[in-house]
Design a protein around this motif. Structure first.
Motif, PDB file in Angstrom:
ATOM      1  N   GLY A 232     -16.115   2.272  13.581  1.00  0.00           N
ATOM      2  CA  GLY A 232     -16.340   3.288  12.551  1.00  0.00           C
ATOM      3  C   GLY A 232     -15.583   2.992  11.275  1.00  0.00           C
ATOM      4  O   GLY A 232     -16.146   3.033  10.172  1.00  0.00           O
ATOM      5  N   THR A 233     -14.287   2.661  11.421  1.00  0.00           N
ATOM      6  CA  THR A 233     -13.483   2.459  10.216  1.00  0.00           C
ATOM      7  C   THR A 233     -13.885   1.180   9.482  1.00  0.00           C
ATOM      8  O   THR A 233     -13.876   1.143   8.255  1.00  0.00           O
ATOM      9  CB  THR A 233     -11.975   2.417  10.544  1.00  0.00           C
ATOM     10  N   ILE A 234     -14.253   0.124  10.231  1.00  0.00           N
ATOM     11  CA  ILE A 234     -14.643  -1.124   9.556  1.00  0.00           C
ATOM     12  C   ILE A 234     -15.912  -0.906   8.740  1.00  0.00           C
ATOM     13  O   ILE A 234     -15.984  -1.267   7.558  1.00  0.00           O
ATOM     14  CB  ILE A 234     -14.854  -2.271  10.564  1.00  0.00           C
ATOM     15  N   LEU A 235     -16.907  -0.259   9.354  1.00  0.00           N
ATOM     16  CA  LEU A 235     -18.142   0.009   8.610  1.00  0.00           C
ATOM     17  C   LEU A 235     -17.850   0.839   7.366  1.00  0.00           C
ATOM     18  O   LEU A 235     -18.383   0.576   6.283  1.00  0.00           O
ATOM     19  CB  LEU A 235     -19.147   0.747   9.501  1.00  0.00           C
TER      20      LEU A 235
ATOM     21  N   SER B 248      -8.514  -3.626   5.513  1.00  0.00           N
ATOM     22  CA  SER B 248      -7.662  -2.434   5.470  1.00  0.00           C
ATOM     23  C   SER B 248      -7.956  -1.540   6.671  1.00  0.00           C
ATOM     24  O   SER B 248      -7.045  -0.970   7.269  1.00  0.00           O
ATOM     25  CB  SER B 248      -7.919  -1.642   4.187  1.00  0.00           C
ATOM     26  N   ALA B 249      -9.235  -1.429   7.019  1.00  0.00           N
ATOM     27  CA  ALA B 249      -9.618  -0.604   8.164  1.00  0.00           C
ATOM     28  C   ALA B 249      -9.002  -1.156   9.447  1.00  0.00           C
ATOM     29  O   ALA B 249      -8.445  -0.418  10.256  1.00  0.00           O
ATOM     30  CB  ALA B 249     -11.138  -0.564   8.282  1.00  0.00           C
ATOM     31  N   ILE B 250      -9.060  -2.479   9.619  1.00  0.00           N
ATOM     32  CA  ILE B 250      -8.514  -3.087  10.832  1.00  0.00           C
ATOM     33  C   ILE B 250      -7.008  -2.870  10.893  1.00  0.00           C
ATOM     34  O   ILE B 250      -6.460  -2.445  11.912  1.00  0.00           O
ATOM     35  CB  ILE B 250      -8.848  -4.594  10.883  1.00  0.00           C
TER      36      ILE B 250
ATOM     37  N   TRP C 189      -2.778   4.746   6.511  1.00  0.00           N
ATOM     38  CA  TRP C 189      -2.391   3.341   6.648  1.00  0.00           C
ATOM     39  C   TRP C 189      -3.482   2.405   6.138  1.00  0.00           C
ATOM     40  O   TRP C 189      -3.187   1.304   5.659  1.00  0.00           O
ATOM     41  CB  TRP C 189      -2.010   3.012   8.096  1.00  0.00           C
ATOM     42  N   MET C 190      -4.718   2.833   6.218  1.00  0.00           N
ATOM     43  CA  MET C 190      -5.785   2.042   5.598  1.00  0.00           C
ATOM     44  C   MET C 190      -5.556   1.964   4.095  1.00  0.00           C
ATOM     45  O   MET C 190      -5.670   0.893   3.481  1.00  0.00           O
ATOM     46  CB  MET C 190      -7.155   2.690   5.852  1.00  0.00           C
TER      47      MET C 190
END
Lengths: 268, 432
Positions: free
Chosen positions: B22-25, B244-246, B263-264
């Motif tokens: 979800g965060t990477i997308l 940043s997502a990772i 943190w992203m």
């Protein structure tokens, strides 16, 4: 994207009927009415704030008039978009935008590409040809921020050339360019004219008007004169255009402004 | 730590898988879309919209009594839209400036959202726990169905950007031209705004309304330092968003008390800082090094010129020149002079005699180079006086800076129009 309709036979490239435009209750064009001839180099001349840029922008549909309308080859603008190319003033875009010279010129071809379609080899060839015409081929891969003012103007001109239109509207293409660019641009304008294109140029320099153009339009809030250079670019007409604001008209406008009489133009 | 690392990246934990996907997308789509927001100077509008969706989220919850992701999506899209319309209306119909209008909409809508949020929390609905996560995000609480919906939305945004790349590029660069050639400008603006609103909405659970705008703005701002091509910029921004997502997800995995979204943002800001200083294309360090090199070059050339001047004055080319002599001829700090001399010695332009007197002599290469510099200086002086008719006593300072810039091509031109002159305006010989 609008479909291109056929020209109405015998219709002039541009006709404007009773056009009135105002910015925030301040009129900039008042009841302007004219037809432009085909295949001429036409200068639009007038003092600062005379409404020169406003006129061509309104004809191109960038500004909505308060009243009146214009036709391109006898048809509404929306049907004739592809026949019109525009060379805006240089300052209207951000020259730090991350695109190359070639990218900008290729945008001229977008007029002929439907949505989602990428430019083809043919489009790229035409864009490169246009760059060669303006003498900027070697700058194709440069980022646009690295260009001088004259080079920026040439790039805008190349974009319009790549579009291959019938009518060209140019907003002060000679402003702030070096002498060699000025000569080069003039040469290209004449070439367009010789190919039967109609070229309408907002021009600032009264010294060069009669040498550069075939026709002249003198504008100051209203249309002062329009016609072939020899008969129109006269001392008398210049005085009318530049000799102060037209007295009674400006008084009436002043009054109407106070009374909030003039409607705001519809927004884009 | 390394165990955590392998656990995380082997994606053993299904929860990690969902959160990461979800965060990477989200990072990818927000990064890419942000490029257009930044280039069209609409970054602040993005921030305002992000804040303004909060009341929509709250109302969706009040009406459905549940955290159904689709309802939340619809609620926030509606309010994102309303905020855009209101901003636009204020700017067009009043004398209030754009930034004031944006600021007002941001704070008023956000304020309304906080009021509704407080109402929900005091209403005692058991489902409400976690709703305040919309403020700062709570990626760990994302359920698979949330990720599927919001991930799908992010994916669609990416697809639209790729499909309409050409149109987005033209409208962002020159919207007037786009309109003249017949682009449906209003519909395009509507589309861009909608993409913005849905991207922000997709980031609600992971990053939250307060910080969502930074995921649009920061990756794009960082990417601009790496390239002058829009296409590359889009890829770099998406990449920065993804990375940043990772890293945000990893930090929150390694230290569960740490929030993912903030943190992203911190990771993106870190990448921005690196880009700002070290990006090879446009980074500050490169500019700084260039300036430093230039300064050193000018210093070396001035020393060579001074040594040449000393030799010229007494005609003794082999004579050892002491530090004092050089400083007397051309005032400069001893420290800078010494540094310049050692650079020149390394490049073989001068030799250092450590005897009595301790000093320096131009080598053959040094003499050639010194002649070149003096020649350029004097040619330029001559050009200014002869061709531009500037008085002879005014030209020295002008020539002083130009001699370091003149290229061999310009030198050739100068020689041609001055017809290979013998001496400069001060009757000093031009050395060839």
């Amino acid at each position: 994207m609008s479909e291109s309709a056929a020209k109405v036979k015998g219709a002039p490239p541009v006709e404007v009927h009773d056009l009135t435009v105002s910015y925030q209750n301040k009129p900039v064009l008042w009841d302007v009415d004219f037809e432009l001839p085909e295949g001429k180099l036409i200068a639009v001349v007038g003092p600062n704030g005379a409404g020169k840029s406003t006129l061509i922008k309104t004809i191109m549909g960038l500004i909505d008039p308060v009243s009146g309308h214009s036709l391109i080859y006898g048809r509404p603008l929306e049907q004739m978009r592809k026949k019109i190319a525009y060379v805006p003033q240089r300052e209207t875009v951000d020259w730090n935008f991350p695109v190359s010279v070639f990218d900008v010129v290729l945008m001229g071809r977008y007029a002929h590409l439907s949505l989602f379609k990428r430019p083809k080899k043919h489009d790229k060839e035409l864009a490169m040809e246009a760059l060669e015409k303006v003498g900027m081929a070697e700058f194709a891969d440069r980022q646009i921020s690295q260009l001088s003012g004259g080079q920026q103007q040439r790039v805008f001109l190349a974009r319009a050339l790549a579009q291959d239109a019938e009518i060209y509207f140019m907003d002060e293409p000679f402003a702030g360019v070096d002498a060699s660019t000025e000569d080069h641009i003039l040469l290209l304008l004449k070439e367009l004219r010789n190919h039967g294109r109609t070229v309408v140029v907002v021009h600032h320099d009264l010294q060069t008007v009669s040498g550069y153009f075939d026709w002249v339009m003198l504008l100051n809030l209203r249309l002062v004169a329009l016609g072939p250079m020899e008969t129109t670019f006269t001392k008398e007409n210049l005085q009318k255009a530049y000799g102060g604001r037209l007295n009674i008209l400006s008084q009436v406008i002043e009054l109407s402004r106070k009374e909030d009489f003039i409607r705001e133009p519809g927004h884009e | 730590m390394s165990e955590l690392f392998t656990d995380f990246f082997l994606l053993q934990d299904p929860n990690v898988r969902w959160v990461l996907a979800g965060t990477i997308l989200l990072g990818l789509s927000a990064g890419a879309l942000g490029c257009f927001a930044v280039l069209r100077e609409r970054a602040l509008v993005g921030d305002a919209v992000a804040h303004a969706v909060l009341p929509g989220v709250c109302l969706a919850f009040i009406f459905t009594g549940d955290k159904d992701p689709l309802a939340l999506l619809i609620g926030s899209v509606i309010f994102g839209w309303i905020s855009l319309v209101v901003m636009d209306f204020i700017i067009r119909n009043s004398k209030i400036s754009a930034d004031t209008s944006i600021g007002m909409v941001l704070s008023v809508f956000f304020g309304l959202g906080v009021v509704l949020l407080t109402y929900i929390q005091s209403s005692g609905n058991v489902n409400q726990s976690g709703l305040d996560a919309f403020l700062f995000g709570n990626a760990a609480s994302m359920l698979p169905e949330d990720v599927m919906l919001f991930g799908f939305v992010s994916l669609m945004v990416l697809v639209v950007i790729i499909a309409m790349y050409k149109e987005l590029k033209l409208v962002s660069f020159d919207s007037s031209y786009a309109k003249v050639i017949g682009y449906p400008l209003k519909r395009m603006e509507f589309l861009i705004a909608t993409l913005l609103v849905v991207t922000i909405t997709a980031g609600l659970q992971a990053v939250g309304v307060v910080l969502m705008a930074s995921m649009l703005i920061i990756p794009a701002a960082a990417a601009r330092y790496w390239t002058d091509s829009l296409r590359v910029m889009l890829f770099v921004a998406a990449f920065v968003g993804g990375i940043s997502a990772i890293s945000g997800s990893f930090v929150s995995y390694a230290a569960p008390s740490m929030p993912t979204g903030p943190w992203m943002v911190v990771s993106a800001a870190f990448i921005f800082t690196l880009s700002f200083f070290f990006a090879p294309a446009r980074g500050e360090t490169r500019k700084w090094i260039k300036r430093l090199n230039q300064k050193q070059k000018i210093r070396r050339e001035n020393i060579l010129k001074t040594l040449y001047g000393l030799n010229e004055a007494d005609g003794k080319e082999e004579k050892v020149r002491t530090l004092q002599e050089i400083i007397k001829k051309r005032r400069m700090e001893k420290k800078t002079l010494k540094r310049g001399l050692s650079e020149l010695e390394k490049s073989g332009m001068i030799e250092h005699y450590r005897g009595r007197p301790d000093g320096f002599v131009l080598t053959e290469t040094g003499r050639v180079e010194a002649r070149r510099i003096v020649r350029l200086h004097r040619l330029w002086e001559l050009y200014l006086t002869e061709k531009l008719e500037i008085a002879g006593d005014h030209v020295h300072d002008d020539a002083e800076s130009m001699e370091h810039v003149i290229t061999p091509e310009i030198e050739a031109q100068l020689l041609k129009i001055l017809e290979n002159p013998e001496s400069d305006p001060h009757d000093e010989k031009i050395p060839y």
